[in-house]
Write a protein that holds these residues in place. Sequence first.
Motif, mmCIF file in Angstrom:
data_model
loop_
_atom_site.group_PDB
_atom_site.id
_atom_site.type_symbol
_atom_site.label_atom_id
_atom_site.label_comp_id
_atom_site.label_asym_id
_atom_site.label_seq_id
_atom_site.Cartn_x
_atom_site.Cartn_y
_atom_site.Cartn_z
ATOM 1 N N UNK A 207 0.830 -1.205 0.000
ATOM 2 C CA UNK A 207 0.000 0.000 0.000
ATOM 3 C C UNK A 207 0.865 1.256 0.000
ATOM 4 N N UNK A 208 1.916 1.262 0.800
ATOM 5 C CA UNK A 208 2.801 2.430 0.837
ATOM 6 C C UNK A 208 3.468 2.662 -0.517
ATOM 7 N N UNK A 209 3.898 1.603 -1.126
ATOM 8 C CA UNK A 209 4.519 1.702 -2.447
ATOM 9 C C UNK A 209 3.544 2.290 -3.454
ATOM 10 N N UNK A 210 2.313 1.794 -3.449
ATOM 11 C CA UNK A 210 1.315 2.276 -4.396
ATOM 12 C C UNK A 210 0.853 3.688 -4.059
ATOM 13 N N UNK A 211 0.876 4.061 -2.785
ATOM 14 C CA UNK A 211 0.531 5.423 -2.397
ATOM 15 C C UNK A 211 1.504 6.419 -3.017
ATOM 16 N N UNK A 212 2.778 6.086 -2.983
ATOM 17 C CA UNK A 212 3.782 6.959 -3.597
ATOM 18 C C UNK A 212 3.582 7.041 -5.105
ATOM 19 N N UNK A 213 3.179 5.939 -5.726
ATOM 20 C CA UNK A 213 2.918 5.945 -7.168
ATOM 21 C C UNK A 213 1.759 6.867 -7.533
ATOM 22 N N UNK A 214 0.802 6.994 -6.628
ATOM 23 C CA UNK A 214 -0.389 7.795 -6.899
ATOM 24 C C UNK A 214 -0.117 9.297 -6.816
ATOM 25 N N UNK A 215 0.885 9.688 -6.064
ATOM 26 C CA UNK A 215 1.104 11.098 -5.762
ATOM 27 C C UNK A 215 1.225 12.013 -6.987
ATOM 28 N N UNK A 216 1.918 11.624 -8.049
ATOM 29 C CA UNK A 216 2.024 12.546 -9.188
ATOM 30 C C UNK A 216 0.700 12.853 -9.884
ATOM 31 N N UNK A 217 -0.345 12.087 -9.563
ATOM 32 C CA UNK A 217 -1.587 12.197 -10.322
ATOM 33 C C UNK A 217 -2.746 12.785 -9.519
ATOM 34 N N UNK A 218 -2.488 13.359 -8.355
ATOM 35 C CA UNK A 218 -3.581 13.849 -7.509
ATOM 36 C C UNK A 218 -4.445 14.867 -8.235
ATOM 37 N N UNK A 219 -3.813 15.824 -8.910
ATOM 38 C CA UNK A 219 -4.583 16.861 -9.608
ATOM 39 C C UNK A 219 -5.269 16.282 -10.841
ATOM 40 N N UNK A 220 -4.562 15.455 -11.575
ATOM 41 C CA UNK A 220 -5.114 14.883 -12.798
ATOM 42 C C UNK A 220 -6.317 13.997 -12.514
ATOM 43 N N UNK A 221 -6.261 13.252 -11.424
ATOM 44 C CA UNK A 221 -7.364 12.367 -11.052
ATOM 45 C C UNK A 221 -8.373 13.062 -10.139
ATOM 46 N N UNK A 222 -8.130 14.316 -9.810
ATOM 47 C CA UNK A 222 -9.037 15.099 -8.957
ATOM 48 C C UNK A 222 -9.239 14.450 -7.585
ATOM 49 N N UNK A 223 -8.116 14.138 -6.930
ATOM 50 C CA UNK A 223 -8.151 13.494 -5.622
ATOM 51 C C UNK A 223 -7.805 14.511 -4.537
#
Length: 296
Positions: free
Chosen positions: A189-205
């Motif tokens: 989960x931690x690994x995938x959380x870091x992967x998600x970070x560059x896309x917060x704005x693009x995915x509207x999170x």
Amino acid sequence: MISFTKINDDNILTAAEYFKYKISRTSDYTIGAMYMWREFYDSSFAIYDDMILYRVKFLNRTSFTFPVGSGSLEKAMDVLKEYCQINNLPLWFCTVPEEYVPTLVDRFQGTIPAAPSRDWADYLYLAEDLASMAGRRYSGQRNHINKFKKLYPDYRYQRITPDNKHRIVDFLIDYEKYHSKDASLAREELKRSLELMPYLERFNLPGGFIEVDGVIVAITIGEIVNDTLYCHIEKAIRDYQGAYQMIVKEFASDMTTQYGIKYINREEDVGDEGLRTSKLSYHPIKLLDKYCVLLP
């Protein structure tokens, strides 16, 4: 025959257009969950007759999620049956929300739903409950919050923005080094959380964090679909007593005020006893069961 495409950052927004058609509040039809766990579950999708079909590896078998969209469920089922026949696969559906099980049983004679696993049930809360934490049942949570406020009266809650996102990345990297659990799923989960970070704005999170004396002590990242906020990531440094309770309350209050959400889904406990105790302590209004279903 349909062809499935691996989920990636370029095509997931196309897939997400279909989430608005879902009638359940389970977390599986969300951008954050799909993207974070795409490799873990070997996830891919196909669009057929205005319905989205997901193929995943769940419990070591090829499975599909319940088709959603504006098209024909019968046509979607027919094309999945054809796909399974050609590839010599049983037609398994996984994480089927409780609302969809009667549809499968009524329309497809011989359908066999398996008993839901408690480990995969989502925890659903009233947003106002977590935003206010009022009443006797939340006295324990308020005690932690009051302790945090007393120890750290100058704490600050802020939203995650492009300007401060790098600090969240640094927090997650340090968290992985010094505070993560030994369980393989927690590290994944931690690994995938870091992967998600560059896309917060693009995915509207949307996300938020709490800092004390310039040090980030808790973070959370979610997603809003219809009237529900889904909490994909939530981390806090336990040395700061009450940090978890504070981030839950602050984020719920912020999102309720800003977006008028009615419900909050804090997702599964995956059988982790500590997570289960924690999630139950916030008094969910319902556990959202998910089923595995075999179609003949």
